[in-house]
Design an enzyme around this catalytic site. Structure first.
Site, PDB file in Angstrom:
ATOM      1  N   LEU A 125     -31.210 -65.548  37.381  1.00  0.00           N
ATOM      2  CA  LEU A 125     -31.997 -66.783  37.473  1.00  0.00           C
ATOM      3  C   LEU A 125     -31.103 -67.998  37.657  1.00  0.00           C
ATOM      4  O   LEU A 125     -31.470 -68.959  38.320  1.00  0.00           O
ATOM      5  CB  LEU A 125     -32.846 -66.967  36.210  1.00  0.00           C
ATOM      6  CG  LEU A 125     -34.018 -66.010  36.027  1.00  0.00           C
ATOM      7  CD1 LEU A 125     -34.644 -66.196  34.650  1.00  0.00           C
ATOM      8  CD2 LEU A 125     -35.074 -66.234  37.098  1.00  0.00           C
ATOM      9  N   GLY A 126     -29.948 -67.971  37.042  1.00  0.00           N
ATOM     10  CA  GLY A 126     -29.059 -69.120  37.184  1.00  0.00           C
ATOM     11  C   GLY A 126     -27.793 -68.930  36.376  1.00  0.00           C
ATOM     12  O   GLY A 126     -27.712 -68.050  35.523  1.00  0.00           O
ATOM     13  N   GLY A 136     -25.051 -71.002  34.007  1.00  0.00           N
ATOM     14  CA  GLY A 136     -24.783 -72.244  33.295  1.00  0.00           C
ATOM     15  C   GLY A 136     -23.324 -72.367  32.924  1.00  0.00           C
ATOM     16  O   GLY A 136     -22.507 -71.548  33.332  1.00  0.00           O
ATOM     17  N   ALA A 137     -23.018 -73.397  32.141  1.00  0.00           N
ATOM     18  CA  ALA A 137     -21.637 -73.659  31.763  1.00  0.00           C
ATOM     19  C   ALA A 137     -21.086 -72.523  30.897  1.00  0.00           C
ATOM     20  O   ALA A 137     -19.916 -72.194  30.979  1.00  0.00           O
ATOM     21  CB  ALA A 137     -21.550 -74.970  31.012  1.00  0.00           C
ATOM     22  N   GLY A 183     -22.731 -69.258  30.431  1.00  0.00           N
ATOM     23  CA  GLY A 183     -23.337 -67.951  30.579  1.00  0.00           C
ATOM     24  C   GLY A 183     -24.226 -67.833  31.797  1.00  0.00           C
ATOM     25  O   GLY A 183     -24.525 -68.815  32.466  1.00  0.00           O
ATOM     26  N   VAL A 185     -27.983 -66.544  33.243  1.00  0.00           N
ATOM     27  CA  VAL A 185     -29.340 -66.259  32.785  1.00  0.00           C
ATOM     28  C   VAL A 185     -29.996 -65.298  33.770  1.00  0.00           C
ATOM     29  O   VAL A 185     -30.000 -65.543  34.979  1.00  0.00           O
ATOM     30  CB  VAL A 185     -30.177 -67.549  32.654  1.00  0.00           C
ATOM     31  CG1 VAL A 185     -31.574 -67.229  32.142  1.00  0.00           C
ATOM     32  CG2 VAL A 185     -29.492 -68.536  31.717  1.00  0.00           C
ATOM     33  N   LYS A 188     -29.918 -64.605  28.383  1.00  0.00           N
ATOM     34  CA  LYS A 188     -28.663 -65.301  28.660  1.00  0.00           C
ATOM     35  C   LYS A 188     -27.498 -64.496  28.122  1.00  0.00           C
ATOM     36  O   LYS A 188     -27.425 -64.199  26.933  1.00  0.00           O
ATOM     37  CB  LYS A 188     -28.671 -66.692  28.022  1.00  0.00           C
ATOM     38  CG  LYS A 188     -27.435 -67.506  28.366  1.00  0.00           C
ATOM     39  CD  LYS A 188     -27.646 -68.965  28.084  1.00  0.00           C
ATOM     40  CE  LYS A 188     -26.445 -69.783  28.519  1.00  0.00           C
ATOM     41  NZ  LYS A 188     -26.682 -71.215  28.319  1.00  0.00           N
ATOM     42  N   ASP A 237     -29.944 -83.680  27.219  1.00  0.00           N
ATOM     43  CA  ASP A 237     -29.623 -83.614  28.646  1.00  0.00           C
ATOM     44  C   ASP A 237     -30.873 -83.569  29.521  1.00  0.00           C
ATOM     45  O   ASP A 237     -31.122 -82.582  30.207  1.00  0.00           O
ATOM     46  CB  ASP A 237     -28.736 -82.390  28.892  1.00  0.00           C
ATOM     47  CG  ASP A 237     -27.906 -82.521  30.164  1.00  0.00           C
ATOM     48  OD1 ASP A 237     -27.970 -83.589  30.798  1.00  0.00           O
ATOM     49  OD2 ASP A 237     -27.207 -81.561  30.511  1.00  0.00           O
TER      50      ASP A 237
END
Lengths: 250, 311
Positions: B39-40, B42-43, B45, B47, B61, B148
């Site tokens: 799915l994506g 991140g900084a 990990g 997901v 995650k 954020d």
């Protein structure tokens, strides 16, 4: 927790090897992070190598960035250094308790959750001193406005922490024969940012190593907190609660 | 060599993507998840969309760093409640011989708020801001700031419901904000502190709303790189010059000046402004380029039929 963030283009030419000076800082428990500032194209092989060497000896990290990214990089380095320092302390403590090399990751989930909660709390509450050392020689002079902005930005973030957080600012070379000039002594408030970098030395040497040594001397001296006992109250409850880390708190 | 090298090696080891069909098995809770797709990233990990048993999908995650991930797990488990689960599972798995921590959360289906508005129209901005305030109010009532707020962290479902994702910036009120994005950070705009409090998030929502309504080119041209030209007044000037901001001008001004004591108050105020302004129908006329074409073609068909009948 103490750290130095050096902002330079990496071409020192006078005095002790800056990496040796950074190694000395590391022995004193002070992490040295280095930001190499690009001038148009690249830093040049020599500059980049020096930036990397200083950070390696200082136990810190190095990044080469454009002037506009200095503020963001200073923020990131400060945070990560705090987090890593705390993590190392926890690692040492855990290894002592468990009798072998034990990282947080090796703990079962329940215990891990508790330890990380303490770590997060320390992240927020541990006393912190950051000394910014800025190379104001030659081509770096054009980068001073960006450095000034980064200082204001960092001050804002430090002010938001629960723990006592102080910033000191130096630039080099200093006037006359001095290697460094103090712009702002330990402070939690930047009342007059325009007063920074007023006493510039127009002569051309870049004494990065000697400047680091001078900053170390300053950091060994009293913090502004020691003048005011009330300031300790912020940290005290944590110290009594987390006896483990008592020696570690500044 | 340095204290950083250790973390970086761990990161590169688990940064290898897991393929669809791979299985992740928790070492403690012994639940097994099937990877559907990434799915994506991140900084700290990756997901993945995962399934467990029949049709049960969730977001998983997989982390690089046990401490960083645990910090998020602690936070999500603190937010967990009966009516709204945030954390479904937290465990370690062995991935290619390396022990990696992971956690599982409900899967939020949707597209990024900017993509949603680009597709469905700018009118949606007003209602999405309202939803955003409502979501933040829920979080704020529990004593946490989101931190954020940015388009990347807001997903909107097909039916137009906004959800906050990525809780990496969530900070306890009174602490410093853990993670923020310059453009939406009030410190960056010289408009206040970086202390986690309701007004910090409300400010970010106002800036986000302004950027969505003014258009990012317009906005980014203003968000000058010179700190002296950056201030709350710059934002409000842009709001005044943007006709689309008019209905919520009062909210924008109060939010940018940090005048809301609570998000509940901001939400009420915002709602009232939308009502007073008379809802979405007062906006510019509907833009339907296909209408004249449809009309012309049906008219031509009619003429053609008449001709067939009478000739």
């Amino acid at each position: 927790m103490k750290q130095i963030i050096l902002i330079t283009d990496g071409c020192s030419n006078v005095g002790i090897d800056p990496a040796a000076a950074a190694a000395q800082a590391y022995e004193d428990g002070i992490v040295v992070n280095v930001i190499g500032v690009l001038d148009g194209g690249d830093l040049g092989e020599r500059g980049a190598a020096e930036v990397e060497r200083i950070a390696a000896s200082g136990g810190g990290m190095s990044r080469v960035v454009h002037a506009k990214d200095i503020a963001r990089t200073v923020q990131m380095m400060t945070r990560q250094t705090v987090a890593h320092t705390i993590r190392q302390v926890i690692h040492t403590e855990l290894s002592t308790i468990m009798g072998q090399d034990t990282d947080v990751a090796a703990l079962p989930p329940g215990k891990r959750a508790q330890v990380v909660e303490v770590m997060d709390q320390l992240n927020e509450e541990a006393a912190l001193q950051v000394a910014l050392l800025i190379d104001a020689s030659g081509s770096m002079r054009a980068k001073l406005p960006a450095a000034k902005e980064a200082i204001q930005d960092l001050m804002l973030s430090l002010q938001a922490r629960r723990g006592k957080s102080e910033l000191a600012v130096f630039h080099y070379p200093g006037r006359q024969e001095r290697s460094v000039e103090l712009d702002l002594g330990w402070s939690s408030d930047l009342s007059a940012p325009d007063k920074l970098f007023q006493k510039l030395n127009m002569k051309g040497t870049t004494p990065t190593g000697p400047a680091i040594i001078e900053v170390l001397k300053y950091m060994a001296g009293p913090s502004s907190a020691q003048a005011n006992r009330d300031d300790y109250a912020v940290v005290e409850p944590l110290q009594t609660r987390e006896g483990l880390f008592r020696d570690y708190m500044v | 060599m340095t204290i950083w090298s250790k973390q970086e090696s761990v990161r590169s080891a688990s940064a290898r993507m897991l393929p669809t069909g791979a299985r992740i098995r928790g070492l403690y809770n012994e639940r097994t998840y099937l990877i559907e797709r990434l799915l994506g990233e991140g900084a700290n990990g990756c997901v993945y969309l995962v399934s467990r048993g029949r049709k049960q999908v969730a977001a998983l995650k997989l982390g690089y760093d046990a401490a960083g991930l645990q910090s998020e797990i602690n936070l999500l488990s603190g937010l967990n409640s009966k009516d709204k689960p945030y954390l479904l599972d937290a465990d370690d798995a062995e991935v290619e011989g390396i022990r990696c921590p992971f956690y599982v959360m409900p899967y939020v289906e949707g597209v990024r708020v900017t993509a949603f508005i680009a597709k469905r129209g700018r009118d949606w901005t007003y209602i999405l801001i309202r939803q955003l305030l409502a979501r933040l109010d829920e979080l704020h009532r529990q004593g946490w700031a989101f931190g954020d707020v940015k388009p990347e962290n807001i997903l909107v479902s097909e039916s137009g419901r906004a959800a906050l994702v990525d809780y990496g910036g969530v900070s306890r009120f009174g602490d410093s904000v853990r993670q923020f994005t310059e453009l939406y950070d009030r410190g960056y705009w010289h408009a206040g502190s970086r202390t986690a409090e309701p007004s910090y998030d409300i400010f970010a929502v106002a800036v986000l709303g302004l950027r969505l309504l003014a258009g990012h080119e317009q906005f980014d041209a203003r968000a000058g790189h010179i700190p002296q030209n950056r201030g709350p007044e710059q934002l409000l000037t842009l709001a005044r010059q943007t006709p689309a901001c008019k209905p919520i001008a009062g909210f924008l001004s109060k939010a940018i000046h940090n005048r809301y004591a609570s998000t509940g108050e901001a939400l009420q105020d915002y709602r009232q402004q939308l009502l007073k302004w008379g809802g979405l129908k007062a906006l510019e006329p509907l833009h339907l380029p296909w209408l004249p074409v449809a009309f012309a073609s049906s008219f031509l068909t009619f003429v053609f039929l008449m001709w067939l009948v009478y000739s």
